[in-house]
Design a protein around this motif. Sequence first.
Motif, PDB file in Angstrom:
ATOM      1  N   GLU A  13      38.244  31.768  46.092  1.00 15.13           N
ATOM      2  CA  GLU A  13      37.257  32.748  46.557  1.00 15.13           C
ATOM      3  C   GLU A  13      36.473  32.184  47.745  1.00 15.13           C
ATOM      4  OE1 GLU A  13      34.363  35.719  44.108  1.00 15.13           O
ATOM      5  OE2 GLU A  13      36.042  34.772  43.109  1.00 15.13           O
ATOM      6  N   ALA A  14      36.108  30.910  47.642  1.00 13.85           N
ATOM      7  CA  ALA A  14      35.330  30.262  48.707  1.00 13.85           C
ATOM      8  C   ALA A  14      36.097  30.246  50.028  1.00 13.85           C
ATOM      9  CB  ALA A  14      34.953  28.844  48.294  1.00 13.85           C
ATOM     10  N   MET A  15      37.447  30.166  49.935  1.00 19.37           N
ATOM     11  CA  MET A  15      38.227  30.163  51.178  1.00 19.37           C
ATOM     12  C   MET A  15      38.664  31.571  51.598  1.00 19.37           C
ATOM     13  SD  MET A  15      41.672  28.204  49.903  1.00 19.37           S
ATOM     14  CE  MET A  15      43.049  29.057  50.657  1.00 19.37           C
ATOM     15  N   GLY A  16      38.180  32.581  50.898  1.00 20.45           N
ATOM     16  CA  GLY A  16      38.438  33.967  51.298  1.00 20.45           C
ATOM     17  C   GLY A  16      39.828  34.489  50.996  1.00 20.45           C
ATOM     18  N   ALA A  17      40.495  33.937  49.982  1.00 17.42           N
ATOM     19  CA  ALA A  17      41.853  34.393  49.637  1.00 17.42           C
ATOM     20  C   ALA A  17      41.821  35.827  49.121  1.00 17.42           C
ATOM     21  CB  ALA A  17      42.453  33.469  48.585  1.00 17.42           C
ATOM     22  N   ASP A  18      42.786  36.642  49.574  1.00 22.54           N
ATOM     23  CA  ASP A  18      42.875  38.023  49.077  1.00 22.54           C
ATOM     24  C   ASP A  18      43.870  38.126  47.923  1.00 22.54           C
ATOM     25  OD1 ASP A  18      45.045  37.498  50.737  1.00 22.54           O
ATOM     26  OD2 ASP A  18      45.137  39.528  51.560  1.00 22.54           O
ATOM     27  N   LEU A  19      44.772  37.134  47.821  1.00 20.75           N
ATOM     28  CA  LEU A  19      45.759  37.078  46.736  1.00 20.75           C
ATOM     29  C   LEU A  19      45.775  35.658  46.180  1.00 20.75           C
ATOM     30  CD1 LEU A  19      48.878  38.637  48.562  1.00 20.75           C
ATOM     31  CD2 LEU A  19      47.369  39.858  46.989  1.00 20.75           C
ATOM     32  N   VAL A  20      45.986  35.545  44.876  1.00 20.89           N
ATOM     33  CA  VAL A  20      46.249  34.233  44.277  1.00 20.89           C
ATOM     34  C   VAL A  20      47.397  34.405  43.281  1.00 20.89           C
ATOM     35  CG1 VAL A  20      43.925  33.252  44.513  1.00 20.89           C
ATOM     36  CG2 VAL A  20      44.519  34.518  42.429  1.00 20.89           C
ATOM     37  N   VAL A  21      48.147  33.328  43.083  1.00 23.13           N
ATOM     38  CA  VAL A  21      49.257  33.337  42.132  1.00 23.13           C
ATOM     39  C   VAL A  21      48.944  32.368  41.002  1.00 23.13           C
ATOM     40  CG1 VAL A  21      51.683  32.700  41.768  1.00 23.13           C
ATOM     41  CG2 VAL A  21      51.033  33.990  43.806  1.00 23.13           C
ATOM     42  N   LEU A  22      49.107  32.844  39.767  1.00 21.35           N
ATOM     43  CA  LEU A  22      49.025  31.964  38.597  1.00 21.35           C
ATOM     44  C   LEU A  22      50.451  31.729  38.136  1.00 21.35           C
ATOM     45  CD1 LEU A  22      46.071  33.573  36.570  1.00 21.35           C
ATOM     46  CD2 LEU A  22      45.970  31.831  38.352  1.00 21.35           C
ATOM     47  N   ASP A  23      50.924  30.509  38.294  1.00 18.24           N
ATOM     48  CA  ASP A  23      52.285  30.133  37.906  1.00 18.24           C
ATOM     49  C   ASP A  23      52.228  29.714  36.436  1.00 18.24           C
ATOM     50  OD1 ASP A  23      54.631  28.776  37.362  1.00 18.24           O
ATOM     51  OD2 ASP A  23      54.593  27.528  39.151  1.00 18.24           O
ATOM     52  N   ILE A  24      52.617  30.636  35.538  1.00 20.29           N
ATOM     53  CA  ILE A  24      52.467  30.399  34.097  1.00 20.29           C
ATOM     54  C   ILE A  24      53.803  30.648  33.391  1.00 20.29           C
ATOM     55  CG2 ILE A  24      51.195  31.044  32.005  1.00 20.29           C
ATOM     56  CD1 ILE A  24      48.917  32.004  33.804  1.00 20.29           C
ATOM     57  N   PRO A  25      54.472  29.558  32.948  1.00 13.36           N
ATOM     58  CA  PRO A  25      55.784  29.719  32.315  1.00 13.36           C
ATOM     59  C   PRO A  25      55.757  30.680  31.122  1.00 13.36           C
ATOM     60  CG  PRO A  25      55.316  27.400  32.711  1.00 13.36           C
ATOM     61  CD  PRO A  25      54.068  28.156  33.047  1.00 13.36           C
ATOM     62  N   LEU A  26      54.726  30.582  30.278  1.00 16.51           N
ATOM     63  CA  LEU A  26      54.667  31.415  29.066  1.00 16.51           C
ATOM     64  C   LEU A  26      53.653  32.556  29.231  1.00 16.51           C
ATOM     65  CD1 LEU A  26      54.810  28.552  26.393  1.00 16.51           C
ATOM     66  CD2 LEU A  26      56.692  29.946  27.249  1.00 16.51           C
ATOM     67  N   LEU A  27      53.742  33.260  30.355  1.00 20.48           N
ATOM     68  CA  LEU A  27      52.781  34.327  30.673  1.00 20.48           C
ATOM     69  C   LEU A  27      52.753  35.411  29.596  1.00 20.48           C
ATOM     70  CD1 LEU A  27      50.860  35.341  33.020  1.00 20.48           C
ATOM     71  CD2 LEU A  27      52.756  36.783  33.713  1.00 20.48           C
ATOM     72  N   PHE A  28      53.923  35.907  29.203  1.00 15.81           N
ATOM     73  CA  PHE A  28      53.977  36.960  28.180  1.00 15.81           C
ATOM     74  C   PHE A  28      53.685  36.407  26.791  1.00 15.81           C
ATOM     75  CE2 PHE A  28      56.797  38.955  31.440  1.00 15.81           C
ATOM     76  CZ  PHE A  28      56.009  40.068  31.679  1.00 15.81           C
ATOM     77  N   GLU A  29      54.219  35.212  26.523  1.00 15.59           N
ATOM     78  CA  GLU A  29      54.095  34.625  25.187  1.00 15.59           C
ATOM     79  C   GLU A  29      52.647  34.333  24.825  1.00 15.59           C
ATOM     80  OE1 GLU A  29      58.140  33.578  26.851  1.00 15.59           O
ATOM     81  OE2 GLU A  29      56.110  33.785  27.621  1.00 15.59           O
ATOM     82  N   THR A  30      51.800  34.052  25.835  1.00 11.88           N
ATOM     83  CA  THR A  30      50.395  33.712  25.575  1.00 11.88           C
ATOM     84  C   THR A  30      49.450  34.897  25.827  1.00 11.88           C
ATOM     85  OG1 THR A  30      50.152  32.911  27.846  1.00 11.88           O
ATOM     86  CG2 THR A  30      50.733  31.271  26.167  1.00 11.88           C
ATOM     87  N   GLY A  31      50.013  36.060  26.175  1.00  8.91           N
ATOM     88  CA  GLY A  31      49.170  37.236  26.448  1.00  8.91           C
ATOM     89  C   GLY A  31      48.526  37.194  27.827  1.00  8.91           C
ATOM     90  N   GLY A  32      48.936  36.228  28.660  1.00 14.90           N
ATOM     91  CA  GLY A  32      48.347  36.080  29.989  1.00 14.90           C
ATOM     92  C   GLY A  32      48.599  37.263  30.909  1.00 14.90           C
ATOM     93  N   HIS A  33      49.678  38.019  30.645  1.00  7.67           N
ATOM     94  CA  HIS A  33      49.999  39.180  31.493  1.00  7.67           C
ATOM     95  C   HIS A  33      48.900  40.236  31.454  1.00  7.67           C
ATOM     96  CE1 HIS A  33      51.332  40.212  27.464  1.00  7.67           C
ATOM     97  NE2 HIS A  33      51.333  41.476  27.811  1.00  7.67           N
ATOM     98  N   GLU A  34      48.069  40.204  30.392  1.00 11.17           N
ATOM     99  CA  GLU A  34      46.978  41.181  30.275  1.00 11.17           C
ATOM    100  C   GLU A  34      45.801  40.816  31.175  1.00 11.17           C
ATOM    101  OE1 GLU A  34      46.241  41.165  26.078  1.00 11.17           O
ATOM    102  OE2 GLU A  34      48.188  42.091  25.634  1.00 11.17           O
ATOM    103  N   ARG A  35      45.805  39.584  31.696  1.00 10.39           N
ATOM    104  CA  ARG A  35      44.670  39.121  32.498  1.00 10.39           C
ATOM    105  C   ARG A  35      45.024  38.987  33.984  1.00 10.39           C
ATOM    106  NH1 ARG A  35      44.531  36.327  27.740  1.00 10.39           N
ATOM    107  NH2 ARG A  35      45.456  34.420  28.577  1.00 10.39           N
ATOM    108  N   VAL A  36      46.139  39.577  34.399  1.00  9.26           N
ATOM    109  CA  VAL A  36      46.511  39.553  35.820  1.00  9.26           C
ATOM    110  C   VAL A  36      46.695  40.992  36.301  1.00  9.26           C
ATOM    111  CG1 VAL A  36      47.601  37.275  35.652  1.00  9.26           C
ATOM    112  CG2 VAL A  36      49.005  39.333  35.347  1.00  9.26           C
TER     113      VAL A  36
END
Length: 198
Positions: free
Chosen positions: A101-124
């Motif tokens: 945020e401090a560098m003004g990024a408009d997009l960020v990527v979270l590289d998460i191997p177990l994105l679905f398995e941990t419910g992380g897809h609900e937070r992106v």
Amino acid sequence: MKVIGLTGSIGMGKSTTAAMFREAGVPVYDADAAVHDLYDEGGAAVGPVGEAFPGVVKGGRVDREELRKRVLGDPQALKRLNAIVHPLVGQDRVSFFQAAEAMGADLVVLDIPLLFETGGHERVDYVVVASAPPEMQRERVLARPGMTPDRLDAILAQQTPDAEKRARAHFLVDTGKGLEHARGQVLHIIAALRASAG
């Protein structure tokens, strides 16, 4: 700032895809690298993991191979480990967002191997799945040192099947058609997301 969750089963080219986003100037948070740091000497997970799994800490750091043997095929042990590690990774991720945020990024990527398995897809905001044909996946993974067909099957059994990941993705990156093809898809995804923000 739009948050992209990047995932893909083992051997599908997720790390290569993450590197392509990074090359295009999009900040990438690597959950695996964060866990490596937590397990390393002085890392915040060393003490609690050592208490929960006696004998896995060697020379002041978590022996990942020893830990893997303890949790592979044991859902309760995996649950216990995740309860220790996920909150620590979460704290690390907050710092990443603040820096982006401090560098003004408009997009960020979270590289998460177990994105679905941990419910992380609900937070992106969007899910990108790296994928390749199953025979190519097996060939890539079995070429890794120490990997066996049985071990690969055990890992795949703990991951959401590729077909399901593909069905739930907003975008796909096919890594089976070469690097340039995949890079073109990554650039297209970035352009599409930036255009939708306009």
